[in-house]
Design a protein around this motif. Structure first.
Motif, PDB file in Angstrom:
ATOM      1  N   PRO A   1       1.040  -1.238   0.050  1.00 42.41           N
ATOM      2  CA  PRO A   1      -0.133  -0.041   0.220  1.00 42.41           C
ATOM      3  C   PRO A   1       0.616   1.097  -0.100  1.00 42.41           C
ATOM      4  CG  PRO A   1      -0.699  -1.472   1.830  1.00 42.41           C
ATOM      5  CD  PRO A   1       0.542  -1.942   1.215  1.00 42.41           C
ATOM      6  N   CYS A   2       0.346   2.208  -0.963  1.00 38.08           N
ATOM      7  CA  CYS A   2       1.089   3.549  -0.721  1.00 38.08           C
ATOM      8  C   CYS A   2       0.008   4.489   0.101  1.00 38.08           C
ATOM      9  CB  CYS A   2       1.425   4.368  -2.047  1.00 38.08           C
ATOM     10  SG  CYS A   2       2.053   6.078  -1.933  1.00 38.08           S
ATOM     11  N   VAL A   3       0.467   4.784   1.438  1.00 38.94           N
ATOM     12  CA  VAL A   3      -0.425   5.331   2.280  1.00 38.94           C
ATOM     13  C   VAL A   3      -0.670   6.992   1.678  1.00 38.94           C
ATOM     14  CG1 VAL A   3      -0.255   3.875   4.289  1.00 38.94           C
ATOM     15  CG2 VAL A   3       1.179   6.034   3.757  1.00 38.94           C
ATOM     16  N   THR A   4      -0.026   7.262   1.122  1.00 42.49           N
ATOM     17  CA  THR A   4      -0.063   8.943   0.830  1.00 42.49           C
ATOM     18  C   THR A   4      -0.809   8.855  -0.480  1.00 42.49           C
ATOM     19  OG1 THR A   4       1.958   9.216   1.864  1.00 42.49           O
ATOM     20  CG2 THR A   4       1.289  10.969   0.397  1.00 42.49           C
ATOM     21  N   PHE A   5      -0.490   8.191  -1.666  1.00 39.99           N
ATOM     22  CA  PHE A   5      -0.968   8.712  -3.050  1.00 39.99           C
ATOM     23  C   PHE A   5      -2.007   7.720  -3.487  1.00 39.99           C
ATOM     24  CE2 PHE A   5       2.955  10.526  -2.577  1.00 39.99           C
ATOM     25  CZ  PHE A   5       2.614  12.015  -2.853  1.00 39.99           C
ATOM     26  N   ASP A   6      -2.263   6.483  -2.802  1.00 36.52           N
ATOM     27  CA  ASP A   6      -3.255   5.491  -3.376  1.00 36.52           C
ATOM     28  C   ASP A   6      -4.291   5.404  -2.114  1.00 36.52           C
ATOM     29  OD1 ASP A   6      -4.736   3.473  -4.064  1.00 36.52           O
ATOM     30  OD2 ASP A   6      -3.073   2.194  -4.448  1.00 36.52           O
ATOM     31  N   LYS A   7      -5.617   5.897  -2.213  1.00 38.16           N
ATOM     32  CA  LYS A   7      -6.605   5.728  -1.041  1.00 38.16           C
ATOM     33  C   LYS A   7      -7.274   4.424  -1.064  1.00 38.16           C
ATOM     34  CE  LYS A   7      -5.010   9.637   0.960  1.00 38.16           C
ATOM     35  NZ  LYS A   7      -3.821   9.532   1.700  1.00 38.16           N
ATOM     36  N   ILE A   8      -7.095   3.872  -2.414  1.00 37.23           N
ATOM     37  CA  ILE A   8      -8.035   2.670  -2.579  1.00 37.23           C
ATOM     38  C   ILE A   8      -7.403   1.435  -2.243  1.00 37.23           C
ATOM     39  CG2 ILE A   8      -9.033   1.332  -4.434  1.00 37.23           C
ATOM     40  CD1 ILE A   8      -8.663   3.634  -6.208  1.00 37.23           C
ATOM     41  N   HIS A   9      -6.054   1.221  -2.495  1.00 34.26           N
ATOM     42  CA  HIS A   9      -5.374  -0.065  -2.201  1.00 34.26           C
ATOM     43  C   HIS A   9      -4.605  -0.122  -0.990  1.00 34.26           C
ATOM     44  CE1 HIS A   9      -5.583   0.086  -6.724  1.00 34.26           C
ATOM     45  NE2 HIS A   9      -6.047  -1.056  -6.498  1.00 34.26           N
ATOM     46  N   THR A  10      -5.524  -0.073   0.065  1.00 35.81           N
ATOM     47  CA  THR A  10      -4.911  -0.074   1.409  1.00 35.81           C
ATOM     48  C   THR A  10      -4.612  -1.184   1.985  1.00 35.81           C
ATOM     49  OG1 THR A  10      -7.403  -0.284   2.126  1.00 35.81           O
ATOM     50  CG2 THR A  10      -6.605   1.992   1.945  1.00 35.81           C
ATOM     51  N   TYR A  11      -3.980  -1.451   3.095  1.00 30.31           N
ATOM     52  CA  TYR A  11      -3.677  -2.713   4.024  1.00 30.31           C
ATOM     53  C   TYR A  11      -5.044  -3.459   4.188  1.00 30.31           C
ATOM     54  CZ  TYR A  11       1.016  -1.189   5.223  1.00 30.31           C
ATOM     55  OH  TYR A  11       2.146  -0.876   5.101  1.00 30.31           O
ATOM     56  N   GLN A  12      -6.447  -2.845   4.576  1.00 29.71           N
ATOM     57  CA  GLN A  12      -7.550  -3.433   4.468  1.00 29.71           C
ATOM     58  C   GLN A  12      -8.137  -4.068   3.181  1.00 29.71           C
ATOM     59  OE1 GLN A  12      -8.601  -4.286   7.092  1.00 29.71           O
ATOM     60  NE2 GLN A  12     -10.605  -5.303   6.434  1.00 29.71           N
ATOM     61  N   TRP A  13      -7.791  -3.500   1.986  1.00 32.24           N
ATOM     62  CA  TRP A  13      -8.251  -3.872   0.848  1.00 32.24           C
ATOM     63  C   TRP A  13      -7.436  -5.001   0.242  1.00 32.24           C
ATOM     64  CZ3 TRP A  13      -6.355  -4.861  -4.125  1.00 32.24           C
ATOM     65  CH2 TRP A  13      -7.130  -4.770  -5.201  1.00 32.24           C
TER      66      TRP A  13
END
Lengths: 573, 286
Positions: B199-211
């Motif tokens: 996950p890229c926590v800054t620039f990708d709000k879709i592919h989170t750890y949860q996702w």
């Protein structure tokens, strides 16, 4: 008897034109003659016109000549394209099946020698491709030489192949030889006096001499993407890798080539790439990386006419200014430019030592002309190997790969596998251990460290080589492959009572003002001769030394400057 | 370099964003190297340029931070010079498959014994969030304001297709599992690709750890099936509601280094320089 003959053979590409030139050059070299063979060909594999000329002299020779004394035409085009180059009373050997040439077809007197190439080949059940072998037999008879010289070279050429192939070729060469003996026995104008070259020589092109120089310089890894005019390096390295103790890799592109070579160098192997201008353009970013990482790498750049694909199989010296500037940012570099095969060997060997010592890219600037011309290399030039890697890691525990305290700018290297000497080879600006930094003082220290290497290099720069008369009427200034051409022209000028001098740069960059300026100042007439349109060496000399040379002779049609053209240009002024 | 308690760390503190998947990958790599007990002087890590590449400053091994996209040819050059070294390329999806795509497929084709760790976060983080070649269709990034329109690569399937002899996919949020995959990749003799979902926590709000956690499924494939490229490709290209993670492909093949006659006598660093005046090949020039 003749002491200097230029022989030429022309025909369609794919008809063994090149190989007959090579065989002739080898056999006369073995017999103690001076030889030099140069070729011209279009960027095609079949079809198109191929032409090789071999100059045969009783003593060592520096350059080919444009005017031809003995021309073998394997097709009509050969005569059409080259009849203006025929000397007065030159011999023209041709097949009446191609065209029945008459004396009135020529502007000056020519000796016409009709030889039924096709018929003779048919009689021996040979292939049309073997007409070049007839031509060699014919040549031996016309030059008044023993056929055994030719059969020995044929035997070596086909070594390892079926015995019958050798026999067939010898039979075909013999039929050409005998045809002349039978029908043209009265022709004796082209009989060549005995050769006087005592020292054993090898016959090779500059690419091959670069290869041997690299090996003598401890090169262990080469990554070369194919490109004219450096292709001769590839089979030599690829076919003989085990004997040579090297790894040759064909990379997917030139970027991979140079970055693989940098990787091998980081791993502790002296490494190189070879390419031409277009391929080098792709390598430029990585050259800059070698500069900041302080990694040795040797680049053999074989120049040819650009821009872009330009004229791929012709010659030019158009990449000097490119190599001088290649790579973003400021970092040290060394540029060398050999003038013949001997210098190709010695300078390439030196290039590896310099790259290793100064930990920076070193360029060997060659070109199509020098790389694809066959020259003689004295066997004695092939010297013992270099001592190998010069850089030794420090013994101390706190290993600083990029130690800024070093006065000459050269800090110790280590290689992976050495315990306690780990560091980062970093393309970012870095501190003494290789850690990334953007800090002002360290940036200045590292830039200054690299710049000090350039000062150290400059202090080592040799002066250019000077040839000819002291009190010269004309002083030629040039670099790289024009050496032989100008030396040859100077011999002619000397016979005409003209005093001439040549200042030849093999160490092209960096230059030392205090060395060069006195050499140039006070000369009666200075002329920079270059194989490009803008005078790139003249610009470099002005930039490095402040000396402006006003008279520039430039040639940029892809054809190498010829000795006669230099003489004509002098006489025209 | 300055030693710390953790033998593979340096004294420099990482600068990745808090929560970045790179931390998990970094820990997994160090754990794998510790587990394999490879002396650090025998390890060379070649980094690409991108957020992943910043790892160079906090890894205590021989490091090479090269040019964007060019880690693999540098790594191959090092390996050919000295095959005794453990050579690892730490790269990003943009670095390895965008700028360096040609190098990736040709390295896979040659099968050098090196390990490639592909940080797959679907974006160019260091240049503040443009789409990477792995970005899913529809994903909004700085360079694709209306969503990505070109379908993505999956690094593992590209690797398997072009000749990699080992391919695995792991998740930066499962460090023990990723550690195992990395150590298997390093141990495998041949070109090993580890596709690391991050996950890229800054620039990708879709592919989170949860996702990712909702989608990743560990697979355990038999040795025999692992050598079946068609089966492996099918698994590797499965990416959506279900994402298989684990070793996806493994087979034996001769390596690039083993094809070099000269290297049979040892690393190039120990091969003596030839005496050119005594070479047999000179007879060709007489």
């Amino acid at each position: 008897m003749k002491t200097d003959i230029t022989w030429g053979i022309g025909g369609e590409a794919g008809f063994g034109i090149m190989s007959s030139g090579t065989m002739l050059a080898k056999l006369f070299s073995r017999a103690g003659y001076g030889v030099i063979a140069s070729n011209e060909y279009p960027s095609l594999i079949r079809g198109g016109h191929n032409f090789v000329s071999v100059r045969l002299t009783t003593d060592i020779v520096h350059a080919p000549k444009k005017s031809i004394q003995l021309l073998i035409a394997l097709n009509k085009d050969t005569v059409n394209f080259h009849k203006d180059e025929l000397d007065d009373h030159a011999y023209l050997v041709y097949d009446e099946n191609d065209y029945a040439w008459k004396a009135e077809d020529f502007t000056h007197p020519i000796t016409l020698i009709a030889v039924p190439f096709t018929e003779l080949v048919k009689e021996k059940n040979g292939d049309a491709v073997m007409r070049n072998t007839i031509a060699l037999g014919v040549t031996m008879a016309l030059l008044g030489k023993d056929l055994t010289l030719l059969t020995a070279v044929i035997t070596d050429q086909f070594k390892g192949k079926k015995e019958q192939i050798t026999k067939d070729n010898i039979a075909i060469a013999t039929s050409g030889y005998e045809y002349v003996k039978k029908h043209y026995a009265h022709l004796a104008d082209m009989v060549l006096a005995e050769g006087t070259v005592k020292e054993p020589c090898l016959v090779m092109n500059a690419s091959e001499a670069v290869a041997f120089g690299a090996l003598a310089g401890g090169m262990k890894f080469a990554a070369i993407y194919p490109m004219t005019p450096i292709n001769a390096l590839i089979p030599l390295f690829a076919d003989h890798a085990e004997e040579l103790g090297i790894v040759y890799k064909q990379p997917e592109d030139e970027i991979a080539g140079i970055t693989m070579a940098i990787g091998a160098s980081l791993g502790g192997a002296r490494s190189m790439v070879a390419t031409s201008g277009g391929g080098f353009a792709l390598m430029v970013e990585a050259i800059s990386m070698a500069g900041i990482m302080e990694v040795p790498v040797v680049v053999d750049l074989g120049m040819r006419p650009g821009p872009a694909t330009g004229m791929p199989t012709w010659t030019e010296q158009g990449e000097l200014q490119m190599v001088l500037r290649a790579g973003h940012g400021e970092f040290p570099r060394i540029i060398l430019a050999p003038g013949d095969v001997e210098e190709s060997f010695t300078l390439t060997k030196t290039a590896f030592d310099l790259a290793d010592e100064f930990q920076t890219p070193v360029f060997v600037l060659t070109d199509k002309y020098i790389n694809e011309t066959l020259w003689q290399l004295k066997k004695s030039v092939l010297t013992a190997p270099t001592t190998g890697i010069l850089s030794k890691p420090s013994e101390i525990n706190d290993f600083k790969r990029y130690d800024v305290a070093v006065a000459n700018g050269i800090s110790a290297r280590s290689f992976a596998g050495m315990k306690g000497q780990e560091y980062i080879a970093n393309s970012y600006e870095h501190d003494e251990y290789g850690y990334t930094t953007e800090e002002s003082a360290m940036r200045i220290s590292q830039v200054d460290k690299r710049a000090r290497k350039m000062d150290t290099i400059r202090a080592r720069a040799p002066k250019p080589n000077v040839f000819g008369d002291v009190d010269a009427d004309i002083t030629f200034v040039t670099f790289g492959s024009l050496k032989g051409v100008i030396l040859d022209a100077m011999e002619t000028l000397k016979k005409d009572g003209v005093k001439a001098k040549l200042i030849h740069f093999t160490w092209v960059y960096p230059l030392v003002e205090s060395d060069i300026k006195p050499l140039l100042e006070g000369e009666k007439r200075l002329v920079v001769v270059e194989q490009n349109s803008t005078g790139q060496l003249a610009s470099l000399i002005r930039e490095e030394t402040g000396v402006t040379i006003l008279e520039k002779w430039n040639k940029y049609d892809g054809r190498q400057w010829q000795s006669e053209e230099i003489v004509q240009k002098y006489n025209a002024k | 370099m300055i030693n710390t308690g953790d033998i593979f760390s340096t004294a420099i503190k990482p600068t990745w964003c808090p929560g970045c998947g790179n931390y998990g990958i970094w820990l997994a790599l160090k754990s794998a190297l510790t587990k394999l007990a490879i002396p650090r002087e025998n390890i060379v890590i070649v980094y690409g340029v991108g957020c992943h590449g910043n790892m160079r400053d906090w890894m205590h091994v021989y490091g090479v931070e090269g040019l964007h996209g060019r880690a693999l040819p540098v790594a191959q050059g090092i390996k050919l010079a000295n095959p005794n070294l453990t050579v690892i390329a730490v790269t990003g999806d943009g670095d390895c498959l965008g700028e360096g795509g040609n190098h990736f497929i040709h390295a896979a084709k040659r099968n050098p014994n090196i390990t490639v760790l592909v940080h797959n976060n679907e974006v160019y983080g260091l240049t503040t969030g443009q789409a990477a070649p792995t970005a899913q269709v529809g994903m909004v990034t700085k360079s694709t304001p209306t969503g990505v329109i070109d379908p993505p690569f999956t690094p593992s399937s590209l690797g398997i297709f072009t000749g990699a002899t080992f391919a695995a996919r792991g998740f930066a949020g499962d460090i023990p599992h990723l550690t195992d995959l990395i150590s298997q990749a390093i141990t495998h003799k041949g070109f090993s690709v580890v596709d690391m979902l991050q996950p890229c926590v800054t620039f990708d709000k879709i592919h989170t750890y949860q996702w990712y956690r909702e989608r990743v499924q560990k697979v355990n494939i038999s040795e025999e099936k692992l050598g079946d490229r068609v089966h492996s490709l099918e698994l590797a290209s499965t990416f959506g509601e279900k994402i298989p993670i684990g070793v996806l492909h493994k087979r034996d093949a001769i390596t690039s280094e083993d094809r070099e006659f000269t290297l049979k006598n040892g690393p190039l660093t120990t091969v003596p320089v030839v005496d050119v005046s005594a070479l047999e090949v000179l007879s060709q020039f007489q």
